[in-house]
Design an enzyme around this catalytic site. Sequence first.
Site, PDB file in Angstrom:
ATOM      1  N   ASP A 165      37.441  49.810  41.192  1.00 46.18           N
ATOM      2  CA  ASP A 165      38.227  50.829  40.512  1.00 46.18           C
ATOM      3  C   ASP A 165      39.158  51.493  41.525  1.00 46.18           C
ATOM      4  O   ASP A 165      39.385  50.959  42.606  1.00 46.18           O
ATOM      5  CB  ASP A 165      37.302  51.847  39.842  1.00 46.18           C
ATOM      6  CG  ASP A 165      36.267  52.416  40.815  1.00 46.18           C
ATOM      7  OD1 ASP A 165      36.481  52.315  42.050  1.00 46.18           O
ATOM      8  OD2 ASP A 165      35.237  52.953  40.362  1.00 46.18           O
TER       9      ASP A 165
ATOM     10  N   ASP B 294      28.498  34.293  38.138  1.00 40.76           N
ATOM     11  CA  ASP B 294      29.813  34.653  38.649  1.00 40.76           C
ATOM     12  C   ASP B 294      30.718  34.989  37.469  1.00 40.76           C
ATOM     13  O   ASP B 294      31.534  34.178  37.031  1.00 40.76           O
ATOM     14  CB  ASP B 294      30.374  33.491  39.476  1.00 40.76           C
ATOM     15  CG  ASP B 294      31.689  33.839  40.170  1.00 40.76           C
ATOM     16  OD1 ASP B 294      32.083  35.010  40.130  1.00 40.76           O
ATOM     17  OD2 ASP B 294      32.305  32.927  40.761  1.00 40.76           O
TER      18      ASP B 294
ATOM     19  N   GLU C 127      30.145  43.453  41.412  1.00 45.25           N
ATOM     20  CA  GLU C 127      30.897  44.583  41.930  1.00 45.25           C
ATOM     21  C   GLU C 127      31.055  44.429  43.439  1.00 45.25           C
ATOM     22  O   GLU C 127      30.206  43.861  44.126  1.00 45.25           O
ATOM     23  CB  GLU C 127      30.181  45.896  41.616  1.00 45.25           C
ATOM     24  CG  GLU C 127      31.005  47.117  41.983  1.00 45.25           C
ATOM     25  CD  GLU C 127      30.402  48.410  41.478  1.00 45.25           C
ATOM     26  OE1 GLU C 127      31.169  49.358  41.242  1.00 45.25           O
ATOM     27  OE2 GLU C 127      29.169  48.473  41.313  1.00 45.25           O
TER      28      GLU C 127
ATOM     29  N   HIS D  37      34.277  41.760  40.377  1.00 50.73           N
ATOM     30  CA  HIS D  37      34.630  42.858  39.464  1.00 50.73           C
ATOM     31  C   HIS D  37      35.613  43.772  40.196  1.00 50.73           C
ATOM     32  O   HIS D  37      35.239  44.752  40.823  1.00 50.73           O
ATOM     33  CB  HIS D  37      33.358  43.623  39.064  1.00 50.73           C
ATOM     34  CG  HIS D  37      33.603  44.731  38.087  1.00 50.73           C
ATOM     35  ND1 HIS D  37      33.700  44.513  36.729  1.00 50.73           N
ATOM     36  CD2 HIS D  37      33.770  46.066  38.272  1.00 50.73           C
ATOM     37  CE1 HIS D  37      33.915  45.653  36.118  1.00 50.73           C
ATOM     38  NE2 HIS D  37      33.954  46.621  37.034  1.00 50.73           N
TER      39      HIS D  37
END
Length: 803
Positions: A420, A769, A778, A725
């Site tokens: 993020d 995956d 992550e 991610h």
Amino acid sequence: MASISNKVAPKATDIISRQENTKLVLKSADPENEPTYSTSKGYNCDAIDVILGVDKQNSPETTEMNNNTDKSRERNSERKAFMAVLLSSKATKIAIGVGVVIVVVIVVMAVGLGLGLGGNGEKRHCPCEQICYKHRNYYTCSCEDGYTLETDGKSCVVLTTPEEPYCLCEQICDWIGDNYTCSCLDGHSLDDDEIHCVDNTTTEIPQSTMQSTLTTLTPQPYVITTATTLPLTVALWTTFSKTTTPKTSSLASGGTELMSTMTRFGITGEFVTTKEFASPVSEQWGSTTITSCPCEQVCDRIDSDWVCACHIGYELTENQVNCADIDECETDNGGCEQNCTNTIGSYYCFCQEGMIVQEDGLSCNYDYDEVLRKSLLFYEAQRSGVLPDNNRILWRGDSAVNDATPDGKDLSGGYYDAGDHLKLGLPMAYSATVLAWGFIQFEDAYEAAGEVDHMLENLRWFADYFKKCHTQEHEFYAHVGSVNGDHGYWGRAEDMTMDRPAYKVDEDNPGSDVVGGTAAALAAIAFVFKDRDAGYSETLLYHARELFLFADDFREKYSTSIPEAAKVYDSSGYIDEIIWAACWLYKATNETFYLNRAIVLYNNTPFNRPYSFGWNDVTVGYRLMLLYLTGDTNLYKSGITTKFLSEWLPGGSMPYTPKGLVFRDKWGSLRYATAAAFIALVTAEAGVRTPAYRDWAKSQIHYVLGDTGRSFVVGYGVNPPVQPHHRGSSCPNRPAACSTPYLSLAAPNPQVLYGALVGGPDETDHYRDMRQDYFANEVTLDYNAGFQSAVAGLRHLQLIGVL
């Protein structure tokens, strides 16, 4: 198989032409239009300086020249007579004028006699025995290879103890240590002087058949083309066997080109020649004596018979003359640990992706240097703010450049926490401290990888942001970004348009954990820069000192004071970060106040067993620091071993996956194992259970790098993750749009997030995956911190020869 010596032979010209007379030949003019001369052998001997009409007696240049020549040999009577004639005829020369004809005559006379004309009209000569270097007003001397300058600065004597001994034998030298004896080629015998050889062969080969005969003697594979002039007879410089294997390229006018032949494995010498062809063969020799060898590669002489052998990597065929390549890979894989490839005359081993062949040429190990390089690239991909000119992540650009406090203070920079775009102080401070610790402990690993500069840039990027966040003595901005707003956006950091609020801790709403953790990070980085940039280091310590007192005097969890932070990184306590900060400040400043404070706080803290070493608990980290800072292993060891590592090693309370990963939790399982591995390696450096802790740490890091058949590091090794991610990595190249559909796209991320450690497998070693699975995929700052520092520790062990 014949054994071939690798002793380097002296050049034939060094032996043959040392007694030739030096003859001056006009070559060219120097930039000052002075005639320059060289010997027929190409030596620099600018010996003539043609200047007329200057009074010799008052010339300082002449005085210096006379001083140089006073110690030389006496000029012979002919030169003295010539000089006298020139001096006595000065008036006559002036009378008839300084004409071109006179100049040419004088130059020719000077060249013939090896003399020069000084700046005052007197003849000047080079006093050197072998090589002259003319300067404006004087000469300096040197000698040919194999000779050394005498103390008189002009004469040369044979060099008796060079680094590579010279051999005076006419044909073959047999070396025993630094001594040698001479021998001769077949058809020759040693003369009474035990140096020269006498031709006593009876078999003659006419010149017309010489070409074909020489070709028969030629070994074809692996010819290194070092051309010299073909001698009458040739011997390979060798300790064990006589080999006559010249490669003939032509019999052109003026001599034949000889190519020095060497195998890939051991023949490194040159041919020693007994006499050079100075003119076409037909003019000088007529017929040439050669003893023919039928062997394709190597000939050994036993009595009157030839015995053939082959170079390494070949074997004799059935006819015992020719050689065939050996396929070493057919037998026991050539000794290679992983893969073997045969080549003509040789073979080589190679390893799977992410591994490199070790010094023995057979075994394989993970390429720790590559891992360090790529892990640092991951941190560069996480940068926020205005990127530097040397940005290496081409799919990244400037982002969040307007991050600021409510009153407008600049908060741009720093690192995005994960996939993020939040900037979170507590995990960022932990990551910076552990990275700095790994660099301090294992700096040689970064030097070996060539990554010191990139690592320093990485640490400076952390520290510069922390300074911005410390806006007042008791004010620190610990969190930037809205959790809900940020997590509701799937796209590039460069394209963000949502509000990015900034949250602080202060006296009324303290945050001892994040403030103490940042003080530790600044102190650790200050230590790194202490001898590299003292001014910068002092600036960091100024902030670290203030932050430490702020954390110690105003106590509270930051996640209590900033509820927004509790949504992502809810802290369980703060005393560990305060002690952690005191330890690092003592290391950086050597001020006993900080060590005493750390010990007092340590003695008043419950002696518990930490859940892990990570962003939320650095207890085992400060215990290990106290062991190092005090040297008191007995007092602090049990808090690291009994209360932590013993539970993580096999036989402790921690479970293991079937393939050998210590398993703490399914959300980011690898971050726990790798951070603990770093603690084990640093503890081992202190002499505590060294072999056991090193072996265990290696097993955990190698699990990550590929021991299970796959890598868990993006862009590294065999079958690495391709769907981490991570928002920016999942987006296509700009200007293409990127939004939520890319989260679930069943394809590899368009941008490779090199070096990122993914969360990892579950307790059964199962790993999926898939980008949506943030438990397994992550990537975060703190995941890579412990991992990278542990890899540096293993590279350090390689460098000191214990791994």
